[in-house]
Design a protein around this motif. Structure first.
Motif, mmCIF file in Angstrom:
data_model
loop_
_atom_site.group_PDB
_atom_site.id
_atom_site.type_symbol
_atom_site.label_atom_id
_atom_site.label_comp_id
_atom_site.label_asym_id
_atom_site.label_seq_id
_atom_site.Cartn_x
_atom_site.Cartn_y
_atom_site.Cartn_z
ATOM 1 N N ASN A 108 41.274 73.670 -23.855
ATOM 2 C CA ASN A 108 42.731 73.708 -23.647
ATOM 3 C C ASN A 108 43.428 72.631 -24.467
ATOM 4 O O ASN A 108 44.501 72.841 -25.012
ATOM 5 N N MET A 109 42.777 71.456 -24.533
ATOM 6 C CA MET A 109 43.344 70.357 -25.308
ATOM 7 C C MET A 109 43.492 70.768 -26.778
ATOM 8 O O MET A 109 44.544 70.578 -27.380
ATOM 9 N N ALA B 53 41.747 68.392 -37.120
ATOM 10 C CA ALA B 53 42.491 67.678 -36.078
ATOM 11 C C ALA B 53 41.761 66.394 -35.689
ATOM 12 O O ALA B 53 42.366 65.333 -35.547
ATOM 13 N N PHE B 142 53.884 79.365 -26.703
ATOM 14 C CA PHE B 142 53.706 77.936 -26.464
ATOM 15 C C PHE B 142 53.305 77.241 -27.763
ATOM 16 O O PHE B 142 53.848 76.188 -28.118
ATOM 17 N N GLY B 143 52.368 77.859 -28.494
ATOM 18 C CA GLY B 143 51.917 77.285 -29.761
ATOM 19 C C GLY B 143 53.067 77.130 -30.748
ATOM 20 O O GLY B 143 53.201 76.103 -31.417
ATOM 21 N N VAL B 146 55.132 74.196 -29.849
ATOM 22 C CA VAL B 146 54.472 72.944 -30.214
ATOM 23 C C VAL B 146 54.602 72.685 -31.716
ATOM 24 O O VAL B 146 54.852 71.553 -32.138
ATOM 25 N N VAL B 147 54.465 73.743 -32.534
ATOM 26 C CA VAL B 147 54.635 73.580 -33.983
ATOM 27 C C VAL B 147 56.007 72.976 -34.279
ATOM 28 O O VAL B 147 56.132 71.997 -35.023
ATOM 29 N N ALA B 150 56.266 69.271 -33.033
ATOM 30 C CA ALA B 150 55.457 68.376 -33.871
ATOM 31 C C ALA B 150 56.105 68.206 -35.240
ATOM 32 O O ALA B 150 56.138 67.100 -35.791
ATOM 33 N N ILE B 161 52.049 59.477 -35.742
ATOM 34 C CA ILE B 161 51.383 60.772 -35.728
ATOM 35 C C ILE B 161 50.336 60.876 -34.628
ATOM 36 O O ILE B 161 50.186 61.926 -33.996
ATOM 37 N N ILE B 162 49.629 59.771 -34.369
ATOM 38 C CA ILE B 162 48.573 59.852 -33.360
ATOM 39 C C ILE B 162 49.153 60.249 -32.006
ATOM 40 O O ILE B 162 48.554 60.999 -31.243
ATOM 41 N N VAL B 164 51.791 62.143 -31.524
ATOM 42 C CA VAL B 164 52.128 63.568 -31.569
ATOM 43 C C VAL B 164 50.886 64.378 -31.199
ATOM 44 O O VAL B 164 50.944 65.349 -30.431
ATOM 45 N N ILE B 165 49.727 63.949 -31.735
ATOM 46 C CA ILE B 165 48.475 64.665 -31.444
ATOM 47 C C ILE B 165 48.101 64.524 -29.971
ATOM 48 O O ILE B 165 47.725 65.502 -29.309
ATOM 49 N N GLY B 168 50.292 66.769 -27.913
ATOM 50 C CA GLY B 168 49.871 68.166 -28.049
ATOM 51 C C GLY B 168 48.662 68.465 -27.169
ATOM 52 O O GLY B 168 48.597 69.494 -26.498
ATOM 53 N N GLY B 169 47.681 67.533 -27.173
ATOM 54 C CA GLY B 169 46.488 67.725 -26.349
ATOM 55 C C GLY B 169 46.832 67.780 -24.876
ATOM 56 O O GLY B 169 46.377 68.674 -24.149
ATOM 57 N N GLY B 172 48.600 71.001 -24.088
ATOM 58 C CA GLY B 172 47.653 72.115 -24.027
ATOM 59 C C GLY B 172 46.924 72.145 -22.698
ATOM 60 O O GLY B 172 46.793 73.196 -22.060
ATOM 61 N N ILE B 173 46.452 70.971 -22.267
ATOM 62 C CA ILE B 173 45.710 70.906 -21.002
ATOM 63 C C ILE B 173 46.599 71.378 -19.845
ATOM 64 O O ILE B 173 46.203 72.232 -19.042
#
Lengths: 179, 183
Positions: A108-109, B53, B142-143, B146-147, B150, B161-162, B164-165, B168-169, B172-173
């Motif tokens: 999911n992450m 990634a 959703f994706g 996120v695009v 970001a 940037i870190i 932003v990642i 995103g994680g 997603g969770i």
């Protein structure tokens, strides 16, 4: 002594660079100035060289600064130091990844991270595109720049052109058209 | 025998990647994808985006990190060293030459013109990397959201940037867990 300083400075630079080489240029400048290895004007040259020569910018900058301060030995020490954090951190992360990549939560992450990468690369394309167009837009040159960039995008994204051949071709065309 | 040939192939593939990387790590993504997925089959297409990634989420240059990642995966520490040496050797060799001849290099009109062509193509390469990553990595609304987020956060340099990642994680969770809960 200078080799040790080069090592510790570039190890630190490698360690604190996240998300691409451009972010590390500010840190490199800070370290170089701290040790008095170069003048600000020389640093501008380093950035120029690192940009126009192939290879990761961090590696190019490390090699150049190392060579200028302590010869070939210095170049090798600085370059080794700047990539060492990559080696260590990727070893740790890839072990963790291999172990957990099939777990639900990690999947999911990554489902959330993949679109982030798309957004980041898209933003880089726009930013680099604007900077390039600004420097190559006088008169007919602007048109050539748009055509070369657009054609590369079309060929690599949709036609599976080989990026290496595209770059060589673009260099040859650039030689002819940018007069 | 088989093992040795993998080491030398890791070296040559990443040597080629190092030699043709201009303008930072993103422009090299299409080349890495082609060499690693299409030519050598060292990773699947859906894995390569995760590797990119990860390479971006840990310290170091993206090209170097990707090299270490692929090398480790194929042949452990020695494989990582082979790939790493491959990706940095062109830089070291070229910079050592240029460091001596910088002033001539800087004023050579032919080189400057050829490099202008390369710069224009690099923009297209980065855009192509974004397009291909989008085709593989964006599967739902959703994706897409996120695009966009970001893109804005990074284009306007709002947060590093870190982060932003990381966001995103986390997103997603949270998002996909809720969806699973509904089903």
């Amino acid at each position: 002594m200078i080799l040790f300083q080069l090592f510790s400075a570039f190890f630190k630079i490698g360690l604190f660079t996240l998300g691409g080489g451009y972010a590390m240029l500010a840190l490199i400048q800070q370290e170089i100035v701290r040790y008095g290895w170069m003048t600000p004007q020389e640093f501008v040259d380093v950035v120029g060289i690192a940009e126009v020569t192939p290879g990761p910018i961090a590696v190019n900058a490390a090699t150049f600064v190392g060579f200028r301060t302590a010869g070939v030995q210095g170049a090798l020490v600085a370059t080794g130091a700047v990539v060492l954090p990559s080696l260590i951190s990727v070893m740790i992360v890839s072990r963790v990844w291999a172990r957990y990549k099939n777990s639900h939560i990690v999947q999911n992450m990554f489902a959330g991270i993949r679109p982030v990468v798309v957004g980041l690369v898209g933003a880089a394309a726009v930013l680099v595109g604007l900077a390039t167009f600004r420097s190559l837009s006088s008169g007919i040159h602007g048109l050539y720049t748009l055509v070369l960039g657009g054609l590369t995008f079309y060929g690599v994204a949709f036609r599976k052109w080989d990026p290496i051949k595209v770059l060589v071709g673009a260099a040859l065309i650039g030689l002819i058209v940018y007069r | 025998m088989e093992k040795r040939s993998t080491y030398s192939r890791l070296f040559t593939v990443f040597f080629r990647i190092g030699l043709f990387t201009f303008g930072g790590g993103f422009a090299m993504l299409p080349l890495i994808e082609k060499e690693i997925v299409d030519v050598h089959g060292w990773a699947r297409r859906d894995e390569i985006l995760d590797i990119f990634a990860l390479a971006q989420s840990v310290p170091g240059a993206i090209g170097v990190n990707t090299a270490v990642f692929i090398g480790l995966r194929l042949r452990g520490l020695l494989g990582a060293m082979a790939a790493l040496l491959g990706v940095v050797t062109p830089s070291i060799a070229i910079i050592l030459v240029i460091a001596r001849l910088f002033s001539q290099f800087q004023s050579n009109l032919h080189l400057l013109r050829a490099f202008s062509g390369v710069k224009a193509a690099v923009v297209g390469l980065i855009a192509a990397a974004a397009w291909r990553a989008g085709k593989n990595g964006v599967v739902d609304r959703f994706g897409l959201l996120v695009v966009g987020v970001a893109f804005l956060l990074s284009a306007f340099a709002i947060i590093p940037i870190i982060w932003v990642i990381v966001l995103g994680g986390l997103g997603g969770i949270l998002h996909y867990r809720r969806k699973e809960g509904v089903q």
